[in-house]
Motif scaffolding. Structure first.
Motif, mmCIF file in Angstrom:
data_model
loop_
_atom_site.group_PDB
_atom_site.id
_atom_site.type_symbol
_atom_site.label_atom_id
_atom_site.label_comp_id
_atom_site.label_asym_id
_atom_site.label_seq_id
_atom_site.Cartn_x
_atom_site.Cartn_y
_atom_site.Cartn_z
ATOM 1 N N ALA A 6 0.829 -1.203 0.000
ATOM 2 C CA ALA A 6 0.000 0.000 0.000
ATOM 3 C C ALA A 6 0.865 1.254 0.000
ATOM 4 C CB ALA A 6 -0.929 -0.002 1.210
ATOM 5 N N THR A 7 1.966 1.218 0.733
ATOM 6 C CA THR A 7 2.854 2.373 0.808
ATOM 7 C C THR A 7 3.439 2.715 -0.554
ATOM 8 O OG1 THR A 7 3.424 1.920 3.126
ATOM 9 C CG2 THR A 7 4.958 3.293 1.862
ATOM 10 N N VAL A 8 3.847 1.687 -1.296
ATOM 11 C CA VAL A 8 4.373 1.926 -2.650
ATOM 12 C C VAL A 8 3.312 2.631 -3.494
ATOM 13 C CG1 VAL A 8 5.192 0.831 -4.767
ATOM 14 C CG2 VAL A 8 5.958 -0.032 -2.547
ATOM 15 N N CYS A 9 2.077 2.155 -3.401
ATOM 16 C CA CYS A 9 0.983 2.765 -4.169
ATOM 17 C C CYS A 9 0.696 4.190 -3.708
ATOM 18 C CB CYS A 9 -0.275 1.902 -4.047
ATOM 19 S SG CYS A 9 -0.143 0.288 -4.862
ATOM 20 N N TRP A 10 0.752 4.423 -2.387
ATOM 21 C CA TRP A 10 0.548 5.785 -1.879
ATOM 22 C C TRP A 10 1.599 6.734 -2.459
ATOM 23 C CZ3 TRP A 10 -3.727 7.533 -0.269
ATOM 24 C CH2 TRP A 10 -4.569 6.837 0.616
ATOM 25 N N ILE A 11 2.854 6.295 -2.480
ATOM 26 C CA ILE A 11 3.934 7.150 -2.973
ATOM 27 C C ILE A 11 3.716 7.515 -4.440
ATOM 28 C CG2 ILE A 11 6.399 7.163 -3.558
ATOM 29 C CD1 ILE A 11 6.883 5.592 -0.938
ATOM 30 N N VAL A 12 3.383 6.516 -5.257
ATOM 31 C CA VAL A 12 3.168 6.775 -6.685
ATOM 32 C C VAL A 12 1.933 7.658 -6.894
ATOM 33 C CG1 VAL A 12 2.636 5.709 -8.915
ATOM 34 C CG2 VAL A 12 4.284 4.622 -7.372
ATOM 35 N N GLY A 13 0.847 7.304 -6.225
ATOM 36 C CA GLY A 13 -0.401 8.046 -6.414
ATOM 37 C C GLY A 13 -0.344 9.469 -5.907
ATOM 38 N N LEU A 14 0.158 9.653 -4.681
ATOM 39 C CA LEU A 14 0.226 11.001 -4.123
ATOM 40 C C LEU A 14 1.183 11.889 -4.904
ATOM 41 C CD1 LEU A 14 0.207 10.279 -0.273
ATOM 42 C CD2 LEU A 14 -1.618 11.341 -1.629
ATOM 43 N N THR A 15 2.268 11.310 -5.400
ATOM 44 C CA THR A 15 3.198 12.082 -6.224
ATOM 45 C C THR A 15 2.486 12.642 -7.450
ATOM 46 O OG1 THR A 15 5.147 10.838 -5.494
ATOM 47 C CG2 THR A 15 5.303 11.959 -7.619
ATOM 48 N N ALA A 16 1.634 11.836 -8.059
ATOM 49 C CA ALA A 16 0.876 12.298 -9.223
ATOM 50 C C ALA A 16 -0.080 13.433 -8.853
ATOM 51 C CB ALA A 16 0.096 11.140 -9.836
ATOM 52 N N VAL A 17 -0.710 13.331 -7.697
ATOM 53 C CA VAL A 17 -1.627 14.387 -7.259
ATOM 54 C C VAL A 17 -0.860 15.689 -7.027
ATOM 55 C CG1 VAL A 17 -3.219 15.138 -5.457
ATOM 56 C CG2 VAL A 17 -3.265 12.762 -6.233
ATOM 57 N N PHE A 18 0.275 15.601 -6.346
ATOM 58 C CA PHE A 18 1.063 16.814 -6.100
ATOM 59 C C PHE A 18 1.550 17.436 -7.405
ATOM 60 C CE2 PHE A 18 1.596 15.098 -1.712
ATOM 61 C CZ PHE A 18 1.180 16.223 -1.021
ATOM 62 N N ARG A 19 1.964 16.609 -8.341
ATOM 63 C CA ARG A 19 2.431 17.136 -9.628
ATOM 64 C C ARG A 19 1.301 17.824 -10.391
ATOM 65 N NH1 ARG A 19 6.373 12.230 -11.801
ATOM 66 N NH2 ARG A 19 8.180 12.770 -10.507
ATOM 67 N N SER A 20 0.098 17.300 -10.238
ATOM 68 C CA SER A 20 -1.035 17.858 -10.981
ATOM 69 C C SER A 20 -1.442 19.249 -10.496
ATOM 70 C CB SER A 20 -2.233 16.906 -10.906
ATOM 71 O OG SER A 20 -2.809 16.923 -9.606
ATOM 72 N N ILE A 21 -1.077 19.592 -9.262
ATOM 73 C CA ILE A 21 -1.453 20.906 -8.730
ATOM 74 C C ILE A 21 -0.234 21.812 -8.533
ATOM 75 C CG2 ILE A 21 -3.508 20.014 -7.587
ATOM 76 C CD1 ILE A 21 -1.960 20.077 -4.939
ATOM 77 N N GLU A 22 0.912 21.357 -8.981
ATOM 78 C CA GLU A 22 2.148 22.102 -8.754
ATOM 79 C C GLU A 22 2.107 23.496 -9.353
ATOM 80 O OE1 GLU A 22 6.963 21.297 -9.075
ATOM 81 O OE2 GLU A 22 5.553 20.062 -10.216
ATOM 82 N N ASP A 23 1.527 23.641 -10.540
ATOM 83 C CA ASP A 23 1.472 24.959 -11.185
ATOM 84 C C ASP A 23 0.563 25.928 -10.435
ATOM 85 O OD1 ASP A 23 3.168 24.074 -13.142
ATOM 86 O OD2 ASP A 23 1.586 23.631 -14.594
ATOM 87 N N ARG A 24 -0.405 25.413 -9.707
ATOM 88 C CA ARG A 24 -1.378 26.269 -9.031
ATOM 89 C C ARG A 24 -0.933 26.631 -7.617
ATOM 90 N NH1 ARG A 24 -7.046 23.292 -10.094
ATOM 91 N NH2 ARG A 24 -7.857 25.258 -9.287
ATOM 92 N N VAL A 25 -0.252 25.716 -6.963
ATOM 93 C CA VAL A 25 0.234 25.975 -5.597
ATOM 94 C C VAL A 25 1.682 25.479 -5.477
ATOM 95 C CG1 VAL A 25 -1.921 26.101 -4.276
ATOM 96 C CG2 VAL A 25 -1.044 23.867 -4.955
ATOM 97 N N PRO A 26 2.609 26.146 -6.166
ATOM 98 C CA PRO A 26 3.994 25.646 -6.213
ATOM 99 C C PRO A 26 4.709 25.624 -4.871
ATOM 100 C CG PRO A 26 3.834 27.847 -7.179
ATOM 101 C CD PRO A 26 2.434 27.373 -6.960
ATOM 102 N N ARG A 27 4.485 26.626 -4.034
ATOM 103 C CA ARG A 27 5.171 26.659 -2.738
ATOM 104 C C ARG A 27 4.672 25.543 -1.829
ATOM 105 N NH1 ARG A 27 5.185 33.217 -1.486
ATOM 106 N NH2 ARG A 27 6.560 33.796 -3.229
ATOM 107 N N TYR A 28 3.359 25.387 -1.816
ATOM 108 C CA TYR A 28 2.786 24.307 -1.013
ATOM 109 C C TYR A 28 3.318 22.962 -1.481
ATOM 110 C CZ TYR A 28 -0.521 20.597 0.042
ATOM 111 O OH TYR A 28 -1.075 19.392 0.404
ATOM 112 N N THR A 29 3.318 22.730 -2.778
ATOM 113 C CA THR A 29 3.764 21.445 -3.315
ATOM 114 C C THR A 29 5.226 21.175 -2.986
ATOM 115 O OG1 THR A 29 2.187 21.677 -5.137
ATOM 116 C CG2 THR A 29 3.927 20.052 -5.411
ATOM 117 N N ALA A 30 6.052 22.201 -3.102
ATOM 118 C CA ALA A 30 7.484 22.039 -2.844
ATOM 119 C C ALA A 30 7.749 21.563 -1.423
ATOM 120 C CB ALA A 30 8.214 23.350 -3.096
ATOM 121 N N ILE A 31 6.929 22.002 -0.482
ATOM 122 C CA ILE A 31 7.111 21.618 0.924
ATOM 123 C C ILE A 31 6.317 20.361 1.269
ATOM 124 C CG2 ILE A 31 6.724 22.344 3.315
ATOM 125 C CD1 ILE A 31 7.117 25.242 2.331
ATOM 126 N N ALA A 32 5.085 20.316 0.806
ATOM 127 C CA ALA A 32 4.182 19.236 1.216
ATOM 128 C C ALA A 32 4.525 17.895 0.604
ATOM 129 C CB ALA A 32 2.743 19.612 0.864
#
Length: 199
Positions: free
Chosen positions: A43-69
């Motif tokens: 499950a952890t492997v899947c969380w890492i892959v999935g959450l990374t995709a979510v963060f990348r998808s919003i990076e342009d809209r909230v870049p500072r948050y994404t960089a830290i979060a």
């Protein structure tokens, strides 16, 4: 290749909470063991892959948050893997959970960095992510609220090891992340999603 990446990431967002929920079924009197630990690693492997995709998808809209979060969320995922391995070792070496925690306390720096900080970061990261996704209107409000609710329920069920609460927490996480995963996969396939914004 980008399409395949989106499909895999979407599948991981569905698989992560699903496998996590399945792992709860294998608790033994509130304790994790080999089966639970193994499933949590997956499950952890899947969380890492999935959450990374979510963060990348919003990076342009909230870049500072994404960089830290993003890195903090990954730290939280690694903490989940650490707890999974601990549960496996307790069964493999026939060790009592209370005694294992006591022995871990003899190494406070390691316990703090590998378990206690990381353990807090996963639900905290998911809660804040749900709030941010709602604020920037990347998801419908109910999806964001379910994400936050699942994040709150997660430690409330895992700390006392209450199976009933754990199943509720698992469901609260499964619903919003399945939504995100299906939408992400649909977008990767070129299917027109209801929401124009990426997850």
């Amino acid at each position: 290749m980008r399409r395949l990446t989106g499909i895999v990431a979407g599948a991981c967002l569905v698989a992560a909470p699903t496998i996590q929920a399945l792992s709860t079924y294998f608790w033994n009197d509130g304790y994790q063991g080999v089966n639970t630990g193994t499933l949590l690693i997956l499950a952890t492997v899947c969380w890492i892959v999935g959450l990374t995709a979510v963060f990348r998808s919003i990076e342009d809209r909230v870049p500072r948050y994404t960089a830290i979060a993003h890195p903090l969320a990954m730290y939280g995922c690694v903490g989940g893997a650490a707890f999974a391995v601990q549960g496996m070792q307790e069964e493999l070496f026939n060790a009592d959970h209370v005694e294992a925690v006591r022995l871990l306390g003899e190494h406070p720096s390691a316990a703090f960095l590998a378990f206690w900080v990381a353990g807090v970061l996963f639900p905290t990261s998911v809660f804040v992510l749900g709030a941010v996704l709602t604020r920037i209107r990347a998801v419908p409000v109910p999806v964001g609220l379910l994400t936050c609710a699942g994040a709150l329920a997660f430690p409330l069920s895992r700390i006392p090891r209450e199976p009933g609460l754990a199943y509720v927490a698992d469901l609260l996480l499964l619903l919003p992340f399945a939504y995100l995963g299906i939408r992400l996969a649909a977008q990767a396939l070129g299917t027109r999603a209801r929401q124009p914004a990426t997850p």
